[in-house]
Motif scaffolding. Structure first.
Motif, PDB file in Angstrom:
ATOM      1  N   MET A 185      30.817  59.671 110.350  1.00 20.35           N
ATOM      2  CA  MET A 185      32.147  59.149 110.640  1.00 20.35           C
ATOM      3  C   MET A 185      33.116  60.325 110.580  1.00 20.35           C
ATOM      4  O   MET A 185      33.268  60.951 109.532  1.00 20.35           O
ATOM      5  N   LEU A 186      33.734  60.621 111.697  1.00 21.09           N
ATOM      6  CA  LEU A 186      34.672  61.735 111.755  1.00 21.09           C
ATOM      7  C   LEU A 186      36.061  61.252 111.388  1.00 21.09           C
ATOM      8  O   LEU A 186      36.655  60.416 112.069  1.00 21.09           O
ATOM      9  N   LEU A 187      36.594  61.789 110.285  1.00 17.51           N
ATOM     10  CA  LEU A 187      37.963  61.499 109.854  1.00 17.51           C
ATOM     11  C   LEU A 187      38.837  62.655 110.335  1.00 17.51           C
ATOM     12  O   LEU A 187      38.681  63.797 109.896  1.00 17.51           O
ATOM     13  N   LYS A 188      39.745  62.351 111.253  1.00 17.20           N
ATOM     14  CA  LYS A 188      40.525  63.408 111.880  1.00 17.20           C
ATOM     15  C   LYS A 188      41.573  63.983 110.931  1.00 17.20           C
ATOM     16  O   LYS A 188      42.093  63.284 110.050  1.00 17.20           O
ATOM     17  N   ALA A 189      41.862  65.263 111.127  1.00 11.85           N
ATOM     18  CA  ALA A 189      42.901  65.936 110.346  1.00 11.85           C
ATOM     19  C   ALA A 189      44.230  65.215 110.506  1.00 11.85           C
ATOM     20  O   ALA A 189      44.530  64.641 111.558  1.00 11.85           O
ATOM     21  N   GLY A 190      45.033  65.236 109.439  1.00 13.35           N
ATOM     22  CA  GLY A 190      46.333  64.584 109.460  1.00 13.35           C
ATOM     23  C   GLY A 190      46.310  63.197 108.843  1.00 13.35           C
ATOM     24  O   GLY A 190      47.343  62.509 108.834  1.00 13.35           O
ATOM     25  N   ALA A 191      45.159  62.801 108.299  1.00 15.24           N
ATOM     26  CA  ALA A 191      45.063  61.482 107.665  1.00 15.24           C
ATOM     27  C   ALA A 191      45.820  61.472 106.342  1.00 15.24           C
ATOM     28  O   ALA A 191      45.776  62.439 105.575  1.00 15.24           O
ATOM     29  N   THR A 192      46.515  60.391 106.075  1.00 14.59           N
ATOM     30  CA  THR A 192      47.237  60.215 104.813  1.00 14.59           C
ATOM     31  C   THR A 192      46.374  59.419 103.845  1.00 14.59           C
ATOM     32  O   THR A 192      45.862  58.352 104.196  1.00 14.59           O
ATOM     33  N   MET A 193      46.235  59.922 102.628  1.00 13.35           N
ATOM     34  CA  MET A 193      45.372  59.310 101.626  1.00 13.35           C
ATOM     35  C   MET A 193      46.188  58.588 100.556  1.00 13.35           C
ATOM     36  O   MET A 193      47.299  59.015 100.225  1.00 13.35           O
ATOM     37  N   MET A 194      45.657  57.535 100.024  1.00 10.94           N
ATOM     38  CA  MET A 194      46.250  56.869  98.871  1.00 10.94           C
ATOM     39  C   MET A 194      46.245  57.862  97.707  1.00 10.94           C
ATOM     40  O   MET A 194      45.227  58.501  97.427  1.00 10.94           O
ATOM     41  N   LYS A 195      47.362  58.002  97.015  1.00 15.77           N
ATOM     42  CA  LYS A 195      47.471  59.071  96.020  1.00 15.77           C
ATOM     43  C   LYS A 195      46.676  58.805  94.751  1.00 15.77           C
ATOM     44  O   LYS A 195      45.951  59.659  94.269  1.00 15.77           O
ATOM     45  N   GLU A 196      46.836  57.619  94.189  1.00 15.39           N
ATOM     46  CA  GLU A 196      46.191  57.329  92.907  1.00 15.39           C
ATOM     47  C   GLU A 196      45.364  56.049  93.021  1.00 15.39           C
ATOM     48  O   GLU A 196      45.794  55.066  93.628  1.00 15.39           O
ATOM     49  N   ALA A 197      44.186  56.076  92.425  1.00 11.46           N
ATOM     50  CA  ALA A 197      43.321  54.889  92.441  1.00 11.46           C
ATOM     51  C   ALA A 197      43.866  53.824  91.495  1.00 11.46           C
ATOM     52  O   ALA A 197      44.246  54.136  90.361  1.00 11.46           O
ATOM     53  N   PRO A 198      43.916  52.567  91.934  1.00 13.37           N
ATOM     54  CA  PRO A 198      44.325  51.488  91.023  1.00 13.37           C
ATOM     55  C   PRO A 198      43.327  51.366  89.873  1.00 13.37           C
ATOM     56  O   PRO A 198      42.126  51.555  90.062  1.00 13.37           O
ATOM     57  N   LEU A 199      43.814  51.052  88.698  1.00 13.08           N
ATOM     58  CA  LEU A 199      42.949  50.874  87.541  1.00 13.08           C
ATOM     59  C   LEU A 199      42.543  49.410  87.400  1.00 13.08           C
ATOM     60  O   LEU A 199      43.164  48.527  87.971  1.00 13.08           O
ATOM     61  N   ASN A 200      41.484  49.186  86.654  1.00 10.13           N
ATOM     62  CA  ASN A 200      41.100  47.820  86.318  1.00 10.13           C
ATOM     63  C   ASN A 200      42.173  47.183  85.438  1.00 10.13           C
ATOM     64  O   ASN A 200      43.050  47.863  84.902  1.00 10.13           O
ATOM     65  N   LYS A 201      42.100  45.873  85.270  1.00 10.78           N
ATOM     66  CA  LYS A 201      43.090  45.164  84.471  1.00 10.78           C
ATOM     67  C   LYS A 201      43.155  45.670  83.036  1.00 10.78           C
ATOM     68  O   LYS A 201      44.206  45.628  82.397  1.00 10.78           O
TER      69      LYS A 201
END
Length: 235
Positions: free
Chosen positions: A150-166
């Motif tokens: 799967m080619l992810l093209k340059a310029g993709a914006t990523m979610m900054k921080e992973a959500p934590l469990n409850k």
């Protein structure tokens, strides 16, 4: 085995007795007697044992109850083991099993069929399509260029921080997503990819971009809004 039964029926129960055993089929459990083992049934299948009235959450969890008058010298644990394994040694246990079988009651829970996991097939036609992601704080363009690429093209914006469990802990998806990011740390800056990245699957795309948390097969869509699932699912 040959079994002679006496059956008495009234508005609240069916009372079945044999030479050694007494079994009642109840419409509902009104009280708990110390010398009886109570079993809730639904559609003639085992739901659970009842030790006290507090175990009866609501009347919708069962449509009948079985009350077995406990034979002398046999503990409840021994009786439960006999019922669940459908094997007995003593005459009274054999008769109880035979009574339940004769009236069509099954102690094994009905197994829930697991839904089949959807399968997807890569094709050359699909490899020519750009799919777009706009989900969970991330945006990207993706091409399924080869079966395992799967080619992810340059310029993709990523979610900054992973959500934590409850409970505040880091979940498995977050750990896997961070591992992928560590493997490609030279390919993004400030959570934006600076060059093309090749990942192995749609799921890896979701983990890398937004730590999963949604069905990525439905998040990748073409210019007309058709999902990658619709393009590739095997029917």
């Amino acid at each position: 085995m040959e079994l002679k039964l006496e059956v008495m029926i009234d508005d609240s129960k069916i009372l079945i007795s044999s030479q050694h055993a007494i079994v009642k089929i109840l419409k509902s459990v009104k009280n708990i007697k110390d010398n009886e083992l109570y079993i809730l049934m639904k559609d003639r299948r085992f739901v659970k044992y009842v030790d006290n009235m507090n175990d009866l959450e609501d009347n919708n969890q069962y449509d009948k109850a079985i009350a077995i008058v406990m034979p002398y010298g046999i503990s409840e644990d021994e009786m439960k083991d006999t019922l669940e394994n459908n094997q007995a040694g003593s005459d009274v246990e054999n008769e109880i099993l035979a009574i339940l079988d004769a009236f069509g009651y099954v102690m094994q829970k009905k197994e829930k069929r697991k839904p089949a996991k959807a399968q997807h097939r890569w094709s050359k036609e699909v490899s020519q399509i750009e799919f777009y992601v706009d989900a969970r704080e991330s945006k990207a363009t993706v091409i399924w260029q080869k079966r395992n690429e799967m080619l992810l093209k340059a310029g993709a914006t990523m979610m900054k921080e992973a959500p934590l469990n409850k409970d505040g802990s880091v979940g498995l998806s977050a750990k896997m997503g961070n591992t992928l990011r560590e493997e490609h740390k030279d390919a993004f800056e400030n959570f934006v990819t600076t060059k093309d990245i090749v990942l192995k699957s749609v799921n890896e795309i979701g983990l890398f971009l937004y730590f999963a948390g949604t069905n990525s097969w439905l998040e990748l869509v073409d210019k007309d809004g058709k999902t990658i699932d619709e393009w590739t699912v095997v029917k």
